[in-house]
Design an enzyme around this catalytic site. Structure first.
Site, PDB file in Angstrom:
ATOM      1  N   ARG A 107      17.967 -41.138  41.845  1.00  0.00           N
ATOM      2  CA  ARG A 107      18.086 -42.645  41.877  1.00  0.00           C
ATOM      3  C   ARG A 107      16.858 -43.252  41.325  1.00  0.00           C
ATOM      4  O   ARG A 107      15.713 -42.731  41.560  1.00  0.00           O
ATOM      5  CB  ARG A 107      18.505 -43.196  43.267  1.00  0.00           C
ATOM      6  CG  ARG A 107      19.760 -42.719  43.685  1.00  0.00           C
ATOM      7  CD  ARG A 107      20.110 -43.357  45.192  1.00  0.00           C
ATOM      8  NE  ARG A 107      19.174 -42.548  46.168  1.00  0.00           N
ATOM      9  CZ  ARG A 107      19.290 -42.571  47.313  1.00  0.00           C
ATOM     10  NH1 ARG A 107      20.157 -43.451  47.774  1.00  0.00           N
ATOM     11  NH2 ARG A 107      18.516 -42.210  48.116  1.00  0.00           N
TER      12      ARG A 107
ATOM     13  N   ASP B 208      17.028 -36.190  44.378  1.00  0.00           N
ATOM     14  CA  ASP B 208      17.326 -37.742  44.366  1.00  0.00           C
ATOM     15  C   ASP B 208      16.806 -38.190  43.181  1.00  0.00           C
ATOM     16  O   ASP B 208      15.737 -38.468  42.816  1.00  0.00           O
ATOM     17  CB  ASP B 208      16.524 -38.225  45.501  1.00  0.00           C
ATOM     18  CG  ASP B 208      17.117 -39.728  45.658  1.00  0.00           C
ATOM     19  OD1 ASP B 208      17.786 -40.193  44.866  1.00  0.00           O
ATOM     20  OD2 ASP B 208      16.915 -40.244  46.855  1.00  0.00           O
TER      21      ASP B 208
END
Length: 194
Positions: free
Chosen positions: A128, A126
């Site tokens: 982000r 991930d």
């Protein structure tokens, strides 16, 4: 992170009249938006969703993920509450971009799960980042949140930036045969709340 507020306009939706606010990330040129509903001023906690862009789920109605239903549920919840904010961040595919997400989909079609696919492409599971939330929420003088999320990374990230999260509001959507394993991987490998 330097962000410039650009403009606001009325955005009528099936859940009522939101206001859309545009922001530009000065270092990258990425454009993000905030959707507000009702009067979000004052010290009372504001119902908030931090939503990462998902073209396939949000706009093309893909059943591979739960992004579109989560966004719609968040808009409905904010409307029912009568006040709230949704930050829509341009970080497609857990931050790897649209074309890389399509490559990840191809790997998933061959048996990889969503985490394995991102790693096989050379990315973190991930990628982000949530630093962009601070200047956007600061623009509205919001510091107290009822946060709609299943993702503990968002909770931790916002707390580290100094936001008070007085309630975590889970966003549950119905599984389907196309996203059952995706949802399981979010829980088992990324620590999302059930």
């Amino acid at each position: 992170m330097s962000v410039e507020y650009v403009a606001s306009a009325i955005l009528p939706t099936r859940w009522g009249q939101f206001t859309i606010h545009g922001f530009e990330e000065l270092s990258s040129g990425k454009e993000h938006v905030a959707l507000t509903f009702g009067d979000i001023s004052g010290d009372e906690p504001v119902l908030c969703r931090v939503h990462s862009e998902c073209l396939t789920g949000d706009c093309l109605f893909s059943l591979r993920c739960d992004c579109g239903p989560q966004l719609q549920a968040a808009m409905e919840s904010v409307s029912k509450k009568g006040r709230g904010i949704i930050l829509y961040l341009r970080q497609e595919g857990r931050g790897i971009g649209l074309l890389n997400k399509i490559k990840a989909y191809a790997l998933q079609d061959s048996g990889a799960d969503t985490v394995e696919a991102n790693v096989q492409l050379g990315f973190d599971p991930d990628s982000r980042e949530y630093e962009i939330c601070k200047p956007m929420l600061d623009h509205f003088h919001i510091s107290n949140l009822h946060l709609m999320t299943n993702n503990p990374r968002k909770v931790d990230g916002l707390k580290e930036m100094g936001f008070n999260i007085s309630e975590i509001v889970p966003l549950h959507t119905e599984a389907n045969p196309h996203n059952e394993s995706y949802l399981a991987v979010k829980v088992d490998k990324l620590g999302h709340m059930k």
